[in-house]
Design an enzyme around this catalytic site. Structure first.
Site, PDB file in Angstrom:
ATOM      1  N   GLU A 437       0.833  -1.216   0.000  1.00  9.56           N
ATOM      2  CA  GLU A 437       0.000   0.000   0.000  1.00  9.56           C
ATOM      3  C   GLU A 437       0.868   1.267   0.000  1.00  9.56           C
ATOM      4  O   GLU A 437       0.526   2.280   0.606  1.00  9.56           O
ATOM      5  CB  GLU A 437      -0.954  -0.030   1.210  1.00  9.56           C
ATOM      6  CG  GLU A 437      -2.246   0.764   1.050  1.00  9.56           C
ATOM      7  CD  GLU A 437      -2.940   0.571  -0.278  1.00  9.56           C
ATOM      8  OE1 GLU A 437      -3.217  -0.579  -0.648  1.00  9.56           O
ATOM      9  OE2 GLU A 437      -3.191   1.582  -0.967  1.00  9.56           O
TER      10      GLU A 437
HETATM   11  C1  FAD Z   1       2.875  -9.946   0.974  1.00  9.70           C
HETATM   12  C2  FAD Z   1       2.512  -8.957  -0.087  1.00  9.70           C
HETATM   13  C3  FAD Z   1       1.188  -8.714  -0.370  1.00  9.70           C
HETATM   14  C4  FAD Z   1       0.846  -7.825  -1.397  1.00  9.70           C
HETATM   15  N1  FAD Z   1      -0.472  -7.663  -1.756  1.00  9.70           N
HETATM   16  C5  FAD Z   1      -0.767  -6.998  -2.897  1.00  9.70           C
HETATM   17  C6  FAD Z   1      -2.093  -7.012  -3.430  1.00  9.70           C
HETATM   18  O1  FAD Z   1      -3.012  -7.586  -2.845  1.00  9.70           O
HETATM   19  N2  FAD Z   1      -2.329  -6.381  -4.611  1.00  9.70           N
HETATM   20  C7  FAD Z   1      -1.341  -5.728  -5.284  1.00  9.70           C
HETATM   21  O2  FAD Z   1      -1.612  -5.182  -6.352  1.00  9.70           O
HETATM   22  N3  FAD Z   1      -0.062  -5.674  -4.799  1.00  9.70           N
HETATM   23  C8  FAD Z   1       0.234  -6.301  -3.631  1.00  9.70           C
HETATM   24  N4  FAD Z   1       1.525  -6.293  -3.152  1.00  9.70           N
HETATM   25  C9  FAD Z   1       2.536  -5.540  -3.870  1.00  9.70           C
HETATM   26  C10 FAD Z   1       3.022  -4.320  -3.096  1.00  9.70           C
HETATM   27  O3  FAD Z   1       2.036  -3.329  -3.084  1.00  9.70           O
HETATM   28  C11 FAD Z   1       4.344  -3.881  -3.735  1.00  9.70           C
HETATM   29  O4  FAD Z   1       5.324  -4.828  -3.332  1.00  9.70           O
HETATM   30  C12 FAD Z   1       4.754  -2.477  -3.326  1.00  9.70           C
HETATM   31  O5  FAD Z   1       3.904  -1.536  -3.929  1.00  9.70           O
HETATM   32  C13 FAD Z   1       6.193  -2.147  -3.722  1.00  9.70           C
HETATM   33  O6  FAD Z   1       6.433  -2.455  -5.064  1.00  9.70           O
HETATM   34  P1  FAD Z   1       7.705  -3.351  -5.446  1.00  9.70           P
HETATM   35  O7  FAD Z   1       7.674  -4.573  -4.600  1.00  9.70           O
HETATM   36  O8  FAD Z   1       7.724  -3.542  -6.901  1.00  9.70           O
HETATM   37  O9  FAD Z   1       8.934  -2.492  -4.984  1.00  9.70           O
HETATM   38  P2  FAD Z   1       9.682  -1.355  -5.897  1.00  9.70           P
HETATM   39  O10 FAD Z   1       8.659  -0.487  -6.476  1.00  9.70           O
HETATM   40  O11 FAD Z   1      10.636  -2.035  -6.802  1.00  9.70           O
HETATM   41  O12 FAD Z   1      10.478  -0.589  -4.770  1.00  9.70           O
HETATM   42  C14 FAD Z   1      11.772  -0.991  -4.281  1.00  9.70           C
HETATM   43  C15 FAD Z   1      12.323   0.155  -3.420  1.00  9.70           C
HETATM   44  O13 FAD Z   1      12.494   1.338  -4.221  1.00  9.70           O
HETATM   45  C16 FAD Z   1      11.788   2.425  -3.663  1.00  9.70           C
HETATM   46  N5  FAD Z   1      11.219   3.237  -4.727  1.00  9.70           N
HETATM   47  C17 FAD Z   1      10.589   2.811  -5.846  1.00  9.70           C
HETATM   48  N6  FAD Z   1      10.205   3.855  -6.587  1.00  9.70           N
HETATM   49  C18 FAD Z   1      10.569   4.973  -5.936  1.00  9.70           C
HETATM   50  C19 FAD Z   1      10.438   6.369  -6.190  1.00  9.70           C
HETATM   51  N7  FAD Z   1       9.820   6.828  -7.266  1.00  9.70           N
HETATM   52  N8  FAD Z   1      10.948   7.243  -5.290  1.00  9.70           N
HETATM   53  C20 FAD Z   1      11.553   6.808  -4.171  1.00  9.70           C
HETATM   54  N9  FAD Z   1      11.721   5.486  -3.876  1.00  9.70           N
HETATM   55  C21 FAD Z   1      11.223   4.582  -4.753  1.00  9.70           C
HETATM   56  C22 FAD Z   1      10.711   1.805  -2.785  1.00  9.70           C
HETATM   57  O14 FAD Z   1      10.308   2.687  -1.743  1.00  9.70           O
HETATM   58  C23 FAD Z   1      11.408   0.558  -2.275  1.00  9.70           C
HETATM   59  O15 FAD Z   1      12.166   0.861  -1.141  1.00  9.70           O
HETATM   60  C24 FAD Z   1       1.873  -7.138  -2.101  1.00  9.70           C
HETATM   61  C25 FAD Z   1       3.213  -7.370  -1.786  1.00  9.70           C
HETATM   62  C26 FAD Z   1       3.542  -8.281  -0.812  1.00  9.70           C
HETATM   63  C27 FAD Z   1       5.004  -8.554  -0.550  1.00  9.70           C
END
Ligand code: FAD
Length: 593
Positions: A437
């Site tokens: 989220e």
């Molecule tokens: C257990 C679990 C349940 C989940 N449930 C759902 C669900 O029900 N539905 C759904 O759609 N998703 C779900 N998610 C996905 C979750 O919302 C994402 O993992 C989250 O939004 C982060 O995206 P990412 O994992 O790709 O990380 P990334 O976007 O790759 O981020 C990696 C790091 O880079 C940083 N970062 C990225 N972009 C920027 C920026 N522009 N500026 C500054 N910092 C940045 C982030 O803060 C983070 O520290 C779930 C994830 C998990 C692990």
């Protein structure tokens, strides 16, 4: 055996004194939500949480979820617990009566949700996702979709999910590739989604997926994403369950925590294309998701409070049982709760839990007022406060839950590292909260950009003015309340200085908001929580002055004092970190790491 008891007394106190239940129940829409009714609802929810959900928490973590014969096997007892949840109408308590809900304030929903998350967070994610899907359909879907899907979702018979994430599109939703093609009165959806919480399971009769996808002629980026309702089973005109849709579970993630919640890789449209129905306008999917974002982020902040509360209760139980050393002033070996350092840890956990609860309930009450206050002007004022503090609720409460659950392990000593006590599970479960989220960094970006720069600090300025007025009351008071005031004064000054400094320097340094945003957000969270704990102390003092002998009130004042003396001083360091700017953060070029 359950190690959780819903802290109903503190919840009701915060609902009354900090979130000002009366200001909400005086609104015509909530006139039936009397204080007695709210107390009865919390009592019933507490029974379900303590007696049904909580005992399943640790066995559920050990069992996890797995796939057997193409079916997701949930831990034993989960399906029965879900049935009880549905049969007692809990899914719809905060939803409007117009769509079949029970029409209670969001504030009451939040307190009840805290109990669900404390007692069994992994389980409670299922109703949470359903709630988000209901909100999307209620706000943006056409009347036919609403009639066809909402009644069974509000009853909880059908659950819901949110499908945003794809392998290349996490924080950056502009990169979404899932495709949607028009096909008569519906669309055909094709693509893969990852990390979908409760994306597949057998606890409910149908699963309604809310899926973000891109039309072939859509503009690039986030302005070309649309939102679709894609049911697991299609629904016939008469509302009965129809054929299986073309979507399937590919696999389940093996993960660090929340083991009993299935985190699914989902595939849409491997055959003829999954049938989906447009929700809202084409290419307006992100805006539709945004309308749900405040509540969803608040809910995750609430999860931070809830898991902290559970870790705290677990640590107190252990500290009262574990005998080790001879505490000062005692003749015999004593339980560790008598050692000042253990007491410090327990107070730290307790103060953060209570401060987080105050913050999350306050935000929930502001949400009710933003939707239902009598005049348009009042609604705008409350909405502006909600918008400002939501990233702080999400960011602060979830970051602090890392600290609380970490301390929870520490209180247990070596046994904290052993799974048997449950302390380790809370730490593992809490770890996701700062990630989904919107990560902490993204909450901070939202605060520093949309919430501070866009209105040139107006909403923050109004909040600071309100805090200053309250501080004058504290400083003029006597005894503990005056001490609270003297601790609060420099912290409030730090927030004001950090705000002014950021507003003056952000234009010259485009990296600033992202570089120091988290430090600023935690500073703001500490100061706002101190304000709410100060208000709690003032209210508690009134009960004492009125002759109450209940220990709860002096303990509340003491917990507020601990907060301002032992946690709030971090704000001075946070001011220094904010004003240090981005230079040493950004100076080493990326290739040199
Ligand atoms: C257990 C679990 C349940 C989940 N449930 C759902 C669900 O029900 N539905 C759904 O759609 N998703 C779900 N998610 C996905 C979750 O919302 C994402 O993992 C989250 O939004 C982060 O995206 P990412 O994992 O790709 O990380 P990334 O976007 O790759 O981020 C990696 C790091 O880079 C940083 N970062 C990225 N972009 C920027 C920026 N522009 N500026 C500054 N910092 C940045 C982030 O803060 C983070 O520290 C779930 C994830 C998990 C692990």
């Amino acid at each position: 055996m359950s190690d959780y008891t819903a802290p109903t007394q503190d919840m009701l106190f915060v609902i009354d004194e900090i979130a000002s239940l009366k200001s909400i129940t005086s609104l015509p829409v909530f006139e039936e939500a009397t204080a007695d009714l709210v107390e009865a609802v919390l009592e019933q929810a507490g029974i379900l949480a303590n007696e049904v959900f909580s005992p399943l928490n640790q066995p559920g973590d050990e069992h996890g979820t797995f796939i057997e014969n193409d079916v997701v096997v949930s831990p034993p007892g989960f399906a029965e617990a879900y049935r009880q949840f549905v049969d007692n109408g809990w899914q719809g308590i905060g939803k409007s009566t117009a769509i079949g809900g029970q029409g209670l304030p969001f504030l009451v929903h939040s307190a009840v949700a805290e109990m669900w998350y404390s007692s069994n967070m992994a389980f409670a994610l299922c109703p949470l996702l359903t709630s988000g899907a209901i909100e999307a359909i209620e706000t943006h879907a056409n009347i036919d979709l609403q009639n066809r899907y909402l009644p069974r979702m509000i009853s909880g018979e059908w659950s819901g999910t949110m499908n945003l994430t794809e392998p290349q599109a996490g924080t950056d939703l502009a990169a979404i590739k899932t495709r949607a093609e028009r096909d008569g009165d519906h669309y055909r959806i094709r693509g893969q989604k990852i990390f979908i919480t409760w994306g597949e399971h057998e606890m409910s009769d149908n699963i309604v997926h809310m899926v973000l996808a891109r039309l072939p002629d859509a503009p690039e980026g986030v302005k070309g994403i649309s939102l679709f309702l894609v049911p697991k089973f299609l629904v016939n005109e008469d509302g009965s369950k129809g054929e299986r849709n073309d979507l399937k579970l590919v696999s389940l993630e093996s993960k660090m925590g929340i083991h009993s919640s299935p985190t699914c890789v989902m595939s849409y449209g491997d055959q003829e294309g999954a049938i989906g129905y447009l929700v809202g306008e084409e290419n307006n999917g992100i805006a539709c998701m945004f309308t749900m974002m405040n509540n969803a982020r608040l809910e995750v902040g609430m999860q931070g409070v809830a898991i902290s509360e559970r870790a705290y209760q677990r640590a107190v139980l252990f500290a009262k049982e574990r005998v080790q050393g001879v505490a000062r002033g005692r003749q015999q070996r004593s339980t560790i709760i008598h050692h000042p350092d253990v007491r410090r840890m327990l107070m730290q956990m307790r103060a953060i839990c209570q401060a987080g609860r105050a913050l999350a309930y306050y935000a929930s009450a502001q949400t009710d007022l933003a939707h239902h206050a009598a005049t348009e002007e009042d609604r705008k004022i409350h909405q502006s406060r909600v918008d400002l503090i939501i990233p702080i609720v999400k960011g602060w409460c979830t970051e602090m839950s890392q600290e609380v659950t970490y301390i929870g392990v520490q209180v247990h000593g070596g046994m904290g590292f052993i799974e048997e006590t449950g302390a380790a599970q809370y730490m593992r479960d809490a770890r996701i909260l700062t990630i989904y989220e919107g990560t902490t960094g993204i909450q901070a970006l939202d605060l520093m950009g949309r919430k501070m720069l866009r209105d040139k600090g107006r909403a923050m300025g109004e909040l600071i003015a309100e805090l200053k007025a309250f501080n004058r009351e504290l400083v003029d008071a006597e005894g503990d309340l005056a001490t609270l005031g003297s601790c609060f004064t420099p912290a409030l000054a730090a927030l004001e200085e950090a705000t002014d400094w950021y507003l003056q320097n952000s234009a010259a340094d485009p990296d600033l908001g992202s570089a120091i945003g988290v430090d600023f957000m935690m500073l703001a969270g500490n100061v706002i929580c101190a304000w709410l704990m100060g208000r709690a102390a003032v209210a508690a003092q009134k009960h004492i002055d009125a002759g109450s002998n209940d220990n709860y009130y002096p303990h509340k004042i003491n917990t507020a004092l601990f907060f301002v003396e032992h946690i709030l001083p971090r704000s001075q360091a946070q001011l220094v970190m904010v004003k240090s700017g981005s230079a040493s953060i950004m100076s080493i070029d990326a290739d040199s790491f």
